[in-house]
Motif scaffolding. Structure first.
Motif, mmCIF file in Angstrom:
data_model
loop_
_atom_site.group_PDB
_atom_site.id
_atom_site.type_symbol
_atom_site.label_atom_id
_atom_site.label_comp_id
_atom_site.label_asym_id
_atom_site.label_seq_id
_atom_site.Cartn_x
_atom_site.Cartn_y
_atom_site.Cartn_z
ATOM 1 N N THR A 256 -2.309 -11.710 -4.542
ATOM 2 C CA THR A 256 -1.311 -10.640 -4.436
ATOM 3 C C THR A 256 -1.914 -9.271 -4.715
ATOM 4 O O THR A 256 -1.631 -8.291 -4.027
ATOM 5 C CB THR A 256 -0.156 -10.903 -5.429
ATOM 6 O OG1 THR A 256 0.427 -12.165 -5.143
ATOM 7 C CG2 THR A 256 0.899 -9.812 -5.328
ATOM 8 N N ILE A 257 -2.789 -9.209 -5.728
ATOM 9 C CA ILE A 257 -3.334 -7.922 -6.158
ATOM 10 C C ILE A 257 -4.421 -7.410 -5.226
ATOM 11 O O ILE A 257 -4.475 -6.224 -4.898
ATOM 12 C CB ILE A 257 -3.885 -8.032 -7.606
ATOM 13 C CG1 ILE A 257 -2.748 -8.320 -8.578
ATOM 14 C CG2 ILE A 257 -4.609 -6.755 -8.007
ATOM 15 C CD1 ILE A 257 -3.206 -8.596 -9.998
ATOM 16 N N TYR A 258 -5.295 -8.314 -4.749
ATOM 17 C CA TYR A 258 -6.491 -7.854 -4.045
ATOM 18 C C TYR A 258 -6.531 -8.173 -2.551
ATOM 19 O O TYR A 258 -7.497 -7.835 -1.875
ATOM 20 C CB TYR A 258 -7.731 -8.454 -4.707
ATOM 21 C CG TYR A 258 -7.939 -7.943 -6.117
ATOM 22 C CD1 TYR A 258 -7.995 -6.584 -6.379
ATOM 23 C CD2 TYR A 258 -8.052 -8.825 -7.195
ATOM 24 C CE1 TYR A 258 -8.176 -6.109 -7.662
ATOM 25 C CE2 TYR A 258 -8.241 -8.362 -8.480
ATOM 26 C CZ TYR A 258 -8.302 -7.000 -8.709
ATOM 27 O OH TYR A 258 -8.484 -6.530 -9.986
ATOM 28 N N GLN B 101 -4.015 -0.931 -1.495
ATOM 29 C CA GLN B 101 -3.598 -0.532 -2.830
ATOM 30 C C GLN B 101 -2.229 0.136 -2.818
ATOM 31 O O GLN B 101 -1.905 0.921 -1.937
ATOM 32 C CB GLN B 101 -4.624 0.438 -3.418
ATOM 33 C CG GLN B 101 -4.360 0.783 -4.876
ATOM 34 C CD GLN B 101 -5.256 1.900 -5.361
ATOM 35 O OE1 GLN B 101 -5.245 2.991 -4.799
ATOM 36 N NE2 GLN B 101 -6.032 1.635 -6.385
ATOM 37 N N THR B 102 -1.409 -0.197 -3.809
ATOM 38 C CA THR B 102 -0.095 0.420 -3.974
ATOM 39 C C THR B 102 0.075 0.855 -5.424
ATOM 40 O O THR B 102 -0.633 0.391 -6.317
ATOM 41 C CB THR B 102 1.032 -0.561 -3.607
ATOM 42 O OG1 THR B 102 0.997 -1.672 -4.523
ATOM 43 C CG2 THR B 102 0.887 -1.071 -2.177
ATOM 44 N N ARG C 199 2.482 0.054 -7.305
ATOM 45 C CA ARG C 199 2.951 -1.115 -8.051
ATOM 46 C C ARG C 199 1.779 -1.929 -8.594
ATOM 47 O O ARG C 199 1.804 -2.381 -9.743
ATOM 48 C CB ARG C 199 3.817 -1.980 -7.132
ATOM 49 C CG ARG C 199 4.347 -3.260 -7.787
ATOM 50 C CD ARG C 199 5.327 -3.936 -6.841
ATOM 51 N NE ARG C 199 5.725 -5.246 -7.352
ATOM 52 C CZ ARG C 199 5.091 -6.378 -7.086
ATOM 53 N NH1 ARG C 199 4.014 -6.363 -6.293
ATOM 54 N NH2 ARG C 199 5.509 -7.527 -7.583
ATOM 55 N N GLN C 200 0.740 -2.095 -7.781
ATOM 56 C CA GLN C 200 -0.424 -2.863 -8.220
ATOM 57 C C GLN C 200 -1.154 -2.154 -9.359
ATOM 58 O O GLN C 200 -1.575 -2.790 -10.330
ATOM 59 C CB GLN C 200 -1.368 -3.090 -7.045
ATOM 60 C CG GLN C 200 -0.814 -4.028 -5.979
ATOM 61 C CD GLN C 200 -1.628 -3.991 -4.710
ATOM 62 O OE1 GLN C 200 -2.347 -3.030 -4.456
ATOM 63 N NE2 GLN C 200 -1.505 -5.029 -3.901
ATOM 64 N N LEU D 178 0.800 -2.426 -12.493
ATOM 65 C CA LEU D 178 0.710 -3.795 -12.984
ATOM 66 C C LEU D 178 -0.595 -4.002 -13.745
ATOM 67 O O LEU D 178 -0.604 -4.558 -14.855
ATOM 68 C CB LEU D 178 0.804 -4.786 -11.816
ATOM 69 C CG LEU D 178 0.572 -6.267 -12.155
ATOM 70 C CD1 LEU D 178 1.619 -6.755 -13.153
ATOM 71 C CD2 LEU D 178 0.585 -7.125 -10.897
ATOM 72 N N LEU D 179 -1.714 -3.545 -13.164
ATOM 73 C CA LEU D 179 -3.007 -3.670 -13.836
ATOM 74 C C LEU D 179 -3.030 -2.878 -15.141
ATOM 75 O O LEU D 179 -3.561 -3.344 -16.159
ATOM 76 C CB LEU D 179 -4.126 -3.194 -12.907
ATOM 77 C CG LEU D 179 -4.472 -4.111 -11.731
ATOM 78 C CD1 LEU D 179 -5.474 -3.438 -10.803
ATOM 79 C CD2 LEU D 179 -5.035 -5.438 -12.226
ATOM 80 N N SER E 213 -10.698 -5.115 -13.919
ATOM 81 C CA SER E 213 -9.641 -4.672 -13.014
ATOM 82 C C SER E 213 -10.177 -3.694 -11.978
ATOM 83 O O SER E 213 -9.838 -3.774 -10.783
ATOM 84 C CB SER E 213 -8.513 -4.017 -13.809
ATOM 85 O OG SER E 213 -7.935 -4.908 -14.733
#
Length: 425
Positions: free
Chosen positions: A263-265, A269-270, A272-273, A276-277, A331
């Motif tokens: 989901t993250i990678y 990039q957003t 939200r991501q 989250l990190l 991250s």
């Protein structure tokens, strides 16, 4: 739909935390039931294998992880697997020859470290494949296997023969099992990857991952390698117990990245991501400083919990800051890869490692033997790595300020604790 998603996350969380509990319990179990010298040697072996293992893989874990997600690396996944399996079997056969013909092999740390390094290389490529397939919880089980083997070896050594002999035997068995399943699922019956161009492509792409992963492995192991080389197993044991306690906080970051890796990678990039990190790193920061208080004040020592011996508050606080830096750097590495700037990660790690080694050499020359100075050298190296990572990400026009804010807050808390000698309150 929401119910199924929640059940899936809870199932993954359960598997993940059971697996990671082994990483926590095994070193404490070893410290409690083995001599301090042997426990220090084990930590030294672990640090060496964590540095050498990625070198054996030649960046294969990165190629497999992102190749499974698609893109350029997809065609190089099987050549990467074949390379690691072939090299691993070669090293294992070499170790077997030495074991059979060298009576004193148990006193030669190279044999133990070589087998451990092979196990690390194999588990890296296996867990990378599982993460990219969306099976992050099972990947965490694979990543914990070296510690599970350590736990079993310590347990068996209480009743059976020599610990080293048991440990190496279990590692051999584990490596052969992993090789069998990897070969069966990804190599057997698939011949189209036997092309020179595919292997050259793997080496070209894998080199970028190799530089980043191997340098970071060496950097993460550098304090224990330094202490084992210039001080002794007892110093490694003391330092490692503090490290093991505070690294419990990293489980938060590892869970988020392991379970939500795709989901993250796997997409652009957003905001939200990034938030989250940043939230994950903030949780690591808060938990690490909480653990620092537990380690220093030892509120449950009467229960027989294996706290570190009396160590300075400065050491514990600096190590807490290192946990924040560790989570942040991990991250940012994913952000750099997604931006096609993985070479920047390798460059940043190389410079940070050089700085850490130079500072360690200086404190050794000055006779500053306290463990807090080793931790300080590590933190300085991490600070350099993060500074360069943030600089590269800023130049790429990517988002990063929420994560930077968390790091600056952690530095502020650490400085306040050191300057005002909070440990004396």
């Amino acid at each position: 739909m929401l119910k199924d998603y929640i059940v899936r996350i809870l199932r993954h969380a359960g598997i993940f935390f059971v697996a990671k509990s082994t990483v926590l319990i095994a070193p404490f179990f070893a410290a409690a039931f083995l001599s301090q010298k042997l426990y220090g040697q084990i930590e030294w072996w672990l640090s060496l294998s964590m540095a050498i293992g990625p070198l054996l893989g030649f960046g294969a874990s990165g190629v497999i992880a992102y190749g499974t997600l698609g893109g350029e690396a997809k065609r190089y996944v099987r050549p990467a697997v074949f390379f690691v399996v072939s090299l691993s079997l070669t090293v294992l056969v070499g170790c077997l020859v030495f074991i059979f013909f060298l009576d004193s092999w148990k006193s030669n740390f190279l044999i133990v470290v070589s087998v451990m390094s092979v196990s690390v290389a194999l588990q890296l490529i296996t867990s990378s494949r599982l993460k990219a397939l969306g099976k992050g919880a099972w990947a965490s089980v694979i990543e914990s296997n070296v510690y599970a083997i350590l736990l079993l070896a310590v347990f068996f050594s209480l009743w059976l023969s020599d610990f080293v002999e048991i440990f190496v035997s279990l590692l051999f068995l584990y490596c052969l099992i992993i090789v069998f399943f990897i070969s069966k699922s990804m190599l057997l019956g698939k011949k189209n990857f036997f092309r020179a161009s595919r292997f050259f492509g793997f080496f070209r792409l894998g080199f970028s991952f190799l530089v980043s992963a191997s340098l970071m492995g060496i950097f993460m192991s550098s304090p224990r390698i330094f202490l084992g080389s210039f001080d002794g197993p007892e110093a490694v044991a003391q330092f490692s117990l503090v490290f093991r306690w505070l690294s419990i906080s990293i489980i938060i970051h590892q869970f988020a990245i392991t379970v939500f890796f795709k989901t993250i990678y796997a997409q652009p990039q957003t905001n939200r991501q990034i938030y989250l990190l940043a939230s994950v790193v903030a949780c690591v920061t808060a938990f690490s400083f909480f653990l620092a208080l537990l380690v220093y004040y030892k509120p449950y020592a009467a229960l027989g919990i294996p706290y570190p011996p009396r160590v300075s508050f400065d050491l514990i606080v600096v190590m807490s800051l290192v946990m924040t830096f560790w989570a942040t750097s991990a991250s940012l590495e994913g952000i750099l890869y997604r931006a096609g700037a993985l070479n920047y990660q390798g460059r940043a790690t190389a410079i940070g490692l050089i700085v850490a080694v130079v500072v360690l050499a200086i404190i050794n020359a000055l006779g500053l033997n306290e463990l807090k100075w080793v931790a300080a050298a590590w933190a300085i190296g991490f600070f350099v790595i993060l500074s360069l990572q943030f600089s590269f990400i800023r130049d790429s026009g990517l988002l990063f300020k929420p994560i930077l804010g968390v790091c600056l807050f952690a530095v502020f808390v650490c400085l306040v604790c050191l300057l005002f000698d909070v440990g004396a309150l």
